[in-house]
Write an enzyme that holds these catalytic residues in place. Structure first.
Site, PDB file in Angstrom:
ATOM      1  N   GLY B 491       0.679  -1.391   0.027  1.00  0.00           N
ATOM      2  CA  GLY B 491       0.089   0.080   0.036  1.00  0.00           C
ATOM      3  C   GLY B 491       0.839   1.294  -0.042  1.00  0.00           C
ATOM      4  O   GLY B 491       0.463   2.303   0.309  1.00  0.00           O
ATOM      5  N   ALA B 711       5.060   9.535  11.314  1.00  0.00           N
ATOM      6  CA  ALA B 711       4.884   7.925  10.901  1.00  0.00           C
ATOM      7  C   ALA B 711       6.501   7.209  10.811  1.00  0.00           C
ATOM      8  O   ALA B 711       7.484   8.054  10.813  1.00  0.00           O
ATOM      9  CB  ALA B 711       4.370   7.794   9.572  1.00  0.00           C
ATOM     10  N   VAL B 714       6.205  -0.359   9.135  1.00  0.00           N
ATOM     11  CA  VAL B 714       5.159  -1.376   9.734  1.00  0.00           C
ATOM     12  C   VAL B 714       5.017  -2.515   9.077  1.00  0.00           C
ATOM     13  O   VAL B 714       4.501  -3.330   9.594  1.00  0.00           O
ATOM     14  CB  VAL B 714       3.708  -0.463   9.654  1.00  0.00           C
ATOM     15  CG1 VAL B 714       3.369  -0.363   8.127  1.00  0.00           C
ATOM     16  CG2 VAL B 714       2.818  -1.512  10.285  1.00  0.00           C
ATOM     17  N   GLY B 715       5.885  -2.869   8.288  1.00  0.00           N
ATOM     18  CA  GLY B 715       5.804  -4.056   7.218  1.00  0.00           C
ATOM     19  C   GLY B 715       6.017  -5.427   7.902  1.00  0.00           C
ATOM     20  O   GLY B 715       5.504  -6.438   7.782  1.00  0.00           O
ATOM     21  N   GLU B 716       6.985  -5.196   8.866  1.00  0.00           N
ATOM     22  CA  GLU B 716       7.582  -6.357   9.635  1.00  0.00           C
ATOM     23  C   GLU B 716       7.147  -6.436  11.048  1.00  0.00           C
ATOM     24  O   GLU B 716       7.230  -7.525  11.638  1.00  0.00           O
ATOM     25  CB  GLU B 716       8.999  -6.173   9.540  1.00  0.00           C
ATOM     26  CG  GLU B 716       9.651  -6.166   8.216  1.00  0.00           C
ATOM     27  CD  GLU B 716      10.937  -5.623   8.250  1.00  0.00           C
ATOM     28  OE1 GLU B 716      11.969  -6.375   7.491  1.00  0.00           O
ATOM     29  OE2 GLU B 716      11.273  -4.642   8.642  1.00  0.00           O
TER      30      GLU B 716
END
Lengths: 298, 763
Positions: B491, B711, B714-716
């Protein structure tokens, strides 16, 4: 994949004539779900595939027989069998087992005959159908070319891993189930890696109950053995007796001790024997309870 | 200009993914579907032995097959590229095997034909003869094995901390990272309790549902590579280096990826596709099958020996870690995993005295690289199992024990870097609340027992890395973003568009995002390690601010008062007298970083940001069969301020489901170096029926002060705690402790049988 010939005969006689007993690269094609995987992996390179999709309609039909028996044409799709009201009436354990048989996309195309003839011991239907006392009709070309049929108990089809007693020019044409009478049955599938997987163990149980006594018993193990296998000593332990918890536990131990269990990627033999001891009891209990619907698949 | 610290009109909103409609209607472009005029298909002939000298490759039969355009071996490639070795950390991987093969499955030769089936048949007609060499498969044995995978180490020179390895001989150790802090010996000598355990993880695979694919089209003056790559900029640099060409003659285009997870990073099939196109003088497509992915890149199997010293109050005073990473036959990015994740091996705990030894090992197995977490899940698996084992041995509540030792903001991590903007405490406490840890927990009845467990892990973002972005404002006021971040399903296109839209006060859904193309999109280090939201997000924010400043300057030039709300299109029209002109904003971002001191691994600035992830599990176990059923999976993470909360939630749940597979079902099985389950029929990724009925994912209120709008990555984070939380819950339910992944029903059953004093026979 290298190009091959696809024959599409319109009758059983033509199909039998197109098979070549001298050439193993000529094979009949049902739904193709197993064959296509073998072809994609390079394990099998056909010269000719004989599609059975356009044979006479009766080879795909499902029909009730006298006294609640059933005949199912070998070319019936598994999904048709799963949704058939005749099958639900005569053998409700079949549609119940179907819910965890591969997935709906495979069931939509796979045929009953292909499922039986593939002889992979991990298939879910053969043990259940053996427990249900199924017979199959097998056709071969007769002297004048018209097909002649013979009939055998399904259990006699299996010789070993991916090996059947079918002749090179024989095709399974239909499955015959006797009337259910006082029999009740269930199949339990145990997967050990993911839910959607080949079973590490399949157990089918059928009991003929009369006044609380198991007049006859059929207990069939699959997946953990090289072919679907009846467990005679376990059956005998229960036959003619009232199935108490203690007795069922003894049946489980007998099953574990007699089954020729093999190790594979789904588990060691020792583990699968331990599973069999538990699942034999669970399958019998489920059969006794009339194979009640399960909450969700699986 | 500083970004506003709070969510705005575009940022902080869960707008639907911009590419969703194109994907579900089958319109999204994938390299997999690309066909160029005159294109040849390449099919690879692979080694059948794990380690051997190539005696002979017989290609004559294949070459004679009608329709075969060419059969290519390593020798053919060497004539074209004298040093045909590639890799991000070491230049150790030949484009096709030369002299010897180092794993079963290594590419040895290629068949080219217009028809992929014909190419496949031709590849199958190739044969080779090898003189087999002794091989090594286990990462601990590789430390001092007589079997040597590479005669000489060849670090790439890209990373300063690998330079000292150049020319080393007779070793399989591709990196020996070392961290020393405090007085380890003294602390262990003075300890009230000492605990020591060893843990193992297995080889697993990324399994992107779009297998790796590259298409090369080499012309006389330039070449274009269409490749399903997570890092087009690195591919360009590496191809230019191999060919001795300037970067501006190498164009690398990526597309939507059908999943990546680290498998499509750095350089994989690209050098082969380019070499084949140069030889054939036609475009060449190298598209792997699902099966071939098993022979391309995997996740490191590990052995982790961990020891802790504790004082009487239950405080951890020292921790000693030895981690062995099974890197397979080629280094890929393994040495970076060894160091950049290795330095967090002691866990998110406040420990005065720490020793870490982290070894990258060559073995005769398929290469291992980055896989969602970059080594962190392997480490958390060990240190969070270990942490629970200590707590239970001391009779302490596992949550309370973690609270007592947790590393908090303002305190030094093992490297000496002070923890900042890392919500360790909030994550642990929120998880405890969601799990109702202090409340009553139903233990189950009969043969079915219930248990619960928690685990928390952290990760340092890899540093230093650079991102550059352009924001283009067209004459009608519409805006486009050119950045090299590859949207492989996470995304990022949507999040980046939200950042641009926030700065320029536009609608994020109307921002056009350019697919990565190195002729158009500026440099980016790669879409990896959860770095893009922070690094590229900052570059995009800066680029958008630059564009906004240029728009303001244009307005001022036209004599408008500051803050004028004249539409941008009108500004252009007044300036140029018609609909004309372009404004380009440029943003470049590289965070500050201090390299670790050699020998001690200490640095005051190890990372630009920390990721924190914790998982709680409730499960039940059928003690008669060992079957485990996860009833509830709760993920809590610190992601700073989410740019798009809904996408953040799906990233957390997706990562946790992926790790669930690595915990319960997935394992690559090798027998003497030969993979025995290289297909999705026998390598089982979780299906929908394997998912827990309840999966909850939550981002705690956090803020990365220097992140774009607060921010960070976040992916992992959703992967970190899953494996140990499950092992801890299994122990909680039935009292057996498993120290090796995967946690299969048979492993649980065997442990239960041993506990009952009736161990199952070993086969």
């Amino acid at each position: 994949m290298i190009p091959f010939e696809l024959a599409e005969p319109r009758s059983l006689g033509e199909a039998l004539a197109l098979l070549d007993p001298a050439d193993l690269s000529v094979r009949p094609l049902g739904g193709g779900t197993a064959l296509m995987l073998m072809m994609k992996s390079g394990l099998f390179a056909p010269k000719r595939l004989v599609s059975l999709a356009h044979l006479e309609a009766r080879y795909g039909a499902i029909a009730a027989r006298a006294e609640g028996g059933l005949r199912i044409g070998a070319l019936a799709r598994l999904r048709e069998i799963e949704r058939s009201p005749e099958v639900a009436r005569a053998a409700p354990s079949i549609p119940r087992a179907m819910r965890r048989l591969s997935n709906v996309r495979v069931r939509n195309v796979a045929t009953l005959g292909g499922n039986l003839a593939h002889a992979d011991p991990h298939m879910d239907l053969p043990p259940l159908l053996i427990a249900l006392r199924a017979e199959i009709a097998i056709a071969a070309p007769g002297a004048d070319g018209t097909p002649v049929e013979r009939r055998i108990p399904l259990a006699d089809l299996y010789r070993g891993y991916l090996e059947t007693t079918l002749g090179p020019r024989e095709l399974i044409v239909e499955l015959l189930l006797p009337p259910p009478g006082a029999w009740r049955a269930a199949y339990m599938k145990c997967t050990t890696r993911a839910a959607d997987d080949w079973p590490a163990l399949g157990v089918a149980a059928a009991l003929e109950m009369e006044g609380g006594i198991a007049r006859d018993v059929r207990l069939v193990v699959s997946a953990a053995t090289d072919r679907p296998t009846r467990l005679a000593r376990a059956e005998a332990t229960l036959r003619g007796k009232a199935p108490s918890a203690d007795l069922l536990a003894r049946v489980g131990v007998a099953a574990m001790e007699e089954a020729p269990v093999l190790a594979d990627a789904q588990g060691s033999a020792a583990y699968k024997r331990a599973l069999l001891k538990v699942y034999a009891v669970r399958a019998l209990e489920r059969a006794l309870a009339g194979d009640p619907p399960r909450k969700a698949a699986p | 200009m500083n970004a506003p610290p709070h969510a705005g009109r575009q940022v902080g909103r869960s707008i639907p993914r911009l590419e969703a409609r194109a994907k579900v209607t089958g319109r999204a472009e994938y390299i997999h579907n690309l066909a160029l005029p005159g294109m040849l298909h390449a099919k690879i002939f692979r080694s059948t032995v794990p380690h051997g000298r190539i005696v002979r490759i017989d290609v004559e039969g294949a070459r004679a097959m009608p329709g075969v355009a060419a059969i290519v071996t390593g020798a053919d490639i060497k004539r074209l590229i004298p040093e045909p070795y590639f890799g991000p950390a070491f230049h150790d991987q030949p484009i096709l095997a030369l002299d010897k093969v180092r794993y079963a499955g290594e590419p040895v030769a290629v068949a080219l034909a217009s028809d992929p089936h014909l190419a496949e048949a031709a590849a199958a007609a190739i044969s080779a003869e090898y003189e087999e060499l002794p091989a090594v498969y286990d990462e601990v044995e590789a430390m001092d094995s007589a079997a040597i995978v590479h005669e000489t180490l060849k670090p790439a020179g890209t990373f300063p901390d690998l330079k000292h390895l150049a020319g080393r001989k007779n070793t399989n150790v591709a990196l020996d990272f070392r961290l020393r802090r405090g007085d380890i010996e003294g602390a262990f000598a003075a300890a009230a309790h000492v605990f020591e355990h060893a843990f193992k993880t297995q080889h697993v695979l990324h399994v992107p549902l779009e297998p790796l694919v590259s298409v090369a089209d080499v012309g006389a003056e330039s070449l274009t590579l269409y490749t399903a790559s997570q890092g087009p900029s690195f591919v360009r640099i590496e191809i230019a280096r191999l060919l001795g060409w300037p970067e501006n003659r190498v164009r690398v285009k990526s597309a939507h990826l059908g999943g990546g997870f680290g498998s499509k990073l750095y350089i994989k099939l690209e050098a082969l596709a380019v070499a084949l196109s140069m030889i054939a003088r036609r475009p060449v497509k190298v598209a792997l099958t699902m099966q071939e992915q098993f022979f391309t890149i995997t996740k490191h199997a590990t052995t982790f020996r961990i020891a802790s010293a504790l004082d009487r109050s239950g405080r951890i005073t020292a921790r000693r870690c030895a981690v062995y990473w099974n890197g397979g036959a080629y280094a890929d990015i393994g040495p970076r995993v060894t160091q950049k994740s290795g330095f967090t091996a002691a866990g998110p705990y406040d420990i005065e005295n720490v020793a870490i030894d982290s070894y990258a090992l060559y073995t005769n197995l398929p290469p291992a690289g980055a896989l969602r977490g970059f080594g962190i899940p392997q480490l958390v698996w060990a240190y969070e199992s270990h942490t629970d084992m200590i707590a239970r041995a001391l009779g302490l509540d596992p949550l309370e024990f973690r609270r007592r030792n947790l590393l908090r903001n303002g305190r030094p991590q093992a490297t000496g870097t002070i923890l900042k903007d890392a919500a360790t405490e909030a994550v642990l406490e929120r998880l405890a609340q969601r799990m109702d840890w202090s409340g009553h927990f139903e233990r189950g009845t009969g043969p079915v027992k219930r248990g619960r467990g928690i685990a928390i892990g952290f990760k340092a973002s890899i540093a230093p890395t650079t991102s550059v972005a352009l924001v283009t404002v067209h004459a009608d006021g519409s805006a486009a973003l050119q950045c090299g971040t590859v949207d492989m399903g996470q995304g990022s296109d949507t999040a980046m568009a939200q950042i641009v839209a926030e700065v320029l006060d536009l609608d994020a859904r109307k921002i056009a995002t350019q697919r990565p193309d190195t002729d158009v999109t500026p440099y980016d280090m790669g879409t990896l390690g959860s770095r893009s939201t922070f690094h590229m997000g900052n570059a995009v924010r800066i680029a958008a601010e630059d564009a906004r400043a240029k728009i303001a300057a244009l307005a001022a030039e036209l004599g408008l008062p500051p803050g004028s709300n004249l539409p941008v299109a009108e500004l252009f029209k007044r300036k140029y007298g018609m609909q004309a002109g372009t404004i380009v904003g440029i943003g470049s971002y590289v965070p500050s970083y201090t390299p670790p001191e050699p020998g001690t691994g200490l640095t005051p600035n190890a990372t630009p940001f920390w990721m924190v992830g914790a998982t709680g599990v409730e499960l039940e176990i059928d003690t008669e069969t060992g079957a485990v059923k996860i009833l509830r999976l709760v993920n809590v993470a610190d992601v700073g301020r989410p740019i798009n909360p809904r996408i953040v939630e799906t990233q957390l749940s997706g990562a946790s489901i992926m790790q669930l597979g690595f915990t319960l079902t997935e394992t690559m099985r090798f027998e003497r170096g030969q993979l025995t389950n290289g297909s999705l029929a026998d390598y089982k990724i979780p299906g929908f029926h394997d998912l827990p009925p309840a999966i909850e994912s939550e981002a705690v209120a956090g803020e990365q002060t220097d992140g774009p709008f607060g921010a960070k990555g976040v992916g992992e984070s959703g992967t970190f705690g899953v494996s140990p939380a499950i092992a801890n819950a299994i122990h909680d339910a039935v009292g057996v402790r498993l120290t090796e992944l995967p946690l299969t029903p048979e492993a649980i059953y065997r442990a239960l049988a041993a506990q009952r004093g009736m161990p199952l026979e070993v086969e």
